[in-house]
Design a protein around this motif. Structure first.
Motif, PDB file in Angstrom:
ATOM      1  N   VAL A 135       1.214  -1.139   0.049  1.00 33.65           N
ATOM      2  CA  VAL A 135      -0.155   0.083   0.295  1.00 33.65           C
ATOM      3  C   VAL A 135       0.889   0.898   0.145  1.00 33.65           C
ATOM      4  O   VAL A 135       1.924   1.065   0.851  1.00 33.65           O
ATOM      5  CB  VAL A 135      -1.184  -0.059   1.544  1.00 33.65           C
ATOM      6  N   LYS A 136       0.433   2.308  -0.933  1.00 28.00           N
ATOM      7  CA  LYS A 136       1.403   3.844  -0.897  1.00 28.00           C
ATOM      8  C   LYS A 136       0.398   4.412  -0.374  1.00 28.00           C
ATOM      9  O   LYS A 136      -1.038   4.497  -0.400  1.00 28.00           O
ATOM     10  CB  LYS A 136       2.216   3.537  -2.397  1.00 28.00           C
ATOM     11  N   ASP A 191      -3.537   5.566  -1.882  1.00 28.73           N
ATOM     12  CA  ASP A 191      -4.367   4.672  -1.878  1.00 28.73           C
ATOM     13  C   ASP A 191      -5.600   4.232  -1.020  1.00 28.73           C
ATOM     14  O   ASP A 191      -5.551   4.854  -0.243  1.00 28.73           O
ATOM     15  CB  ASP A 191      -3.255   3.161  -1.778  1.00 28.73           C
ATOM     16  N   LYS A 197      -0.321   4.723   5.464  1.00 29.36           N
ATOM     17  CA  LYS A 197       0.404   4.593   4.834  1.00 29.36           C
ATOM     18  C   LYS A 197       0.001   5.555   3.443  1.00 29.36           C
ATOM     19  O   LYS A 197       0.551   6.205   2.652  1.00 29.36           O
ATOM     20  CB  LYS A 197       0.277   3.275   4.611  1.00 29.36           C
ATOM     21  N   ILE A 247       7.286   4.236  -5.339  1.00 23.71           N
ATOM     22  CA  ILE A 247       6.465   5.223  -4.567  1.00 23.71           C
ATOM     23  C   ILE A 247       7.189   6.733  -4.615  1.00 23.71           C
ATOM     24  O   ILE A 247       6.839   7.810  -4.701  1.00 23.71           O
ATOM     25  CB  ILE A 247       6.897   4.710  -3.414  1.00 23.71           C
ATOM     26  N   ARG A 254       2.686  -0.688  -9.421  1.00 22.94           N
ATOM     27  CA  ARG A 254       3.280  -1.336  -8.137  1.00 22.94           C
ATOM     28  C   ARG A 254       3.844  -2.505  -8.719  1.00 22.94           C
ATOM     29  O   ARG A 254       3.705  -3.042  -9.419  1.00 22.94           O
ATOM     30  CB  ARG A 254       1.826  -1.504  -7.442  1.00 22.94           C
TER      31      ARG A 254
END
Lengths: 246, 179
Positions: free
Chosen positions: A57-58, A61, A80, B24, B57
């Motif tokens: 997860v970033k 999100d 996060k 990221i 991702r």
């Protein structure tokens, strides 16, 4: 025995299971975190930490935590995703959801949404979330296959499902100790600390009725997920299944 | 064998985190890899890693029988010899490596892997605790000692993967197989 399902070791009408589970969690909600710490010797925090570390997860999100209870995972997901993301803490049980709300407020965590829902009928559009988690909740769901299909539906392509759940250990010695502990110590502790021996007897029984690692992996794949792998934690007493929707 | 599997599993988790850290922080662009799956298998050891790229991702998973866009299969000693600098073209000529799939995709992954620069023990300690990280480090060094004197096993693996994935494009044999 059509239209019946298991509730611990008992066979009950399928329509009754949801309310029986609700009664269990209504009765343990206020002591839930304390009991988790005592019964797992604090290990549940490590298992959840590992789940978060595996979540991918970033920032920005959208995350849904099903059966999120007191919000342990939601708190970490909130950190996060940041302010631009979205975290929904959900539970079928209003008492557990209220405990989660209190817990987050006490810890100064804001920006998490709370939704009372049934995992078998998720009130969200398809392809909405980047991650869905369910920790120690799936075994209480009446129709697990339906819940997994619903989770698959609401996940975006390129996102993942995390199932943290009690599972099956292959170690004979560990199994002997674990069985003794589960059926003799855990309910007694439940009686002493939470004044509720029966609910912790159900906990021990429901763990034994839950699908083992390989069975659950196949259920995840049957629900439509392209990939699924699991990692045993604490010798397989707990397993983390990770399903990927490509 | 089981400890080896655990060792590789930990590496897969760490590698996944390292790769996504790059994404990221916008240090790499993986748009072109979207929807691609790349597999790497050691035939005589329980190492079967798939890189799945989607939704901006990367997932690093083990043990799946799903088809991949690029699939690389080789034995552990061949892998180690590659890490030691053995010529891939020669190994391909000797039928010691099987490679199938889209070389362009492989090249993109290699570019990504080139960017990864992590200290295995330091990173592991952040989410496994110092004791486990130390044990992991010992295992890593033990494995590393087989093929190299370097103190950075991830760099060795990264370089090995790079060599493995880059060279097929240059290989006449590979071009012939995919023509």
């Amino acid at each position: 025995m059509k239209n019946t399902t298991h509730f611990g070791f008992k066979q009950v009408a399928t329509n009754d299971k949801q309310s029986l589970v609700r009664d269990v969690f209504n009765s343990v909600a206020s002591k839930y975190n304390l009991m988790n710490d005592v019964l797992s010797f604090g290990a549940h925090r490590l298992w959840k930490h590992y789940t978060i570390a595996s979540s991918n997860v970033k920032i920005s999100d959208k995350v849904l935590d099903i059966a999120g209870g007191t919000g342990d995972l939601a708190i970490e997901f909130r950190k996060k995703v940041g302010d631009s993301g979205q975290v929904i803490l959900s539970d079928i049980n209003a008492a557990m959801l209220n405990e989660g709300r209190k817990n987050l407020t006490n810890k100064g965590i804001f920006g998490v949404e709370f939704v009372q829902l049934n995992a078998q009928q998720l009130p969200f559009d398809s392809n909405t979330f980047d991650c869905v988690s369910i920790a120690f909740g799936l075994r209480n769901v009446t129709d697990k296959d339906q819940a997994l299909k619903e989770i698959y539906r609401i996940l975006k392509p390129g996102s993942c499902l995390l199932i943290l759940e009690f599972s099956t250990t292959d170690s004979v010695l560990l199994k002997k100790f674990y069985d003794f502990y589960s059926f003799n110590i855990m309910p007694k502790l439940g009686g002493i600390i939470a004044d509720n021996e029966a609910s912790y007897q159900y906990l021990a029984e429901s763990i034994r009725k839950h699908p083992n690692q390989e069975t659950l992996k196949n259920m995840v794949l049957d629900a439509g997920f392209d990939f699924c792998e699991y990692h045993n934690l604490s010798g397989g007493i707990v397993a983390l299944h990770k399903g990927i929707k490509v | 064998m089981q400890s080896f599997a655990i060792f590789w599993h930990k590496q897969a988790v760490i590698l996944e985190r390292a790769l996504n850290h790059l994404v990221i922080n916008s240090r790499v662009n993986i748009d072109a890899l979207n929807g691609k799956t790349i597999g790497l298998s050691l035939q005589d050891l329980p190492l079967d890693v798939h890189f799945i790229c989607a939704n901006n991702r990367i997932f690093v998973l083990s043990a799946t029988d799903k088809s991949t866009d690029v699939d690389i299969k080789l034995k552990s000693m061949i892998f180690i010899s590659l890490l030691q600098g053995e010529d891939l073209t020669e190994l391909l000529r000797q039928d010691k490596i099987n490679i199938h799939g889209d070389a362009k995709t492989a090249q993109l992954l290699v570019d990504l892997l080139k960017e990864v620069d992590i200290d295995l023990e330091e990173m592991a300690s952040k989410h496994t605790g110092d004791i486990i990280a130390n044990q992991l480090g010992k295992l890593t060094r033990k494995f590393n000692h087989i093929g190299t004197q370097s103190n950075n096993p991830f760099k060795i693996i990264k370089d090995g993967l790079s060599t493995l994935l880059i060279n097929p494009i240059k290989s006449k044999r590979y071009k012939h197989k995919n023509s």
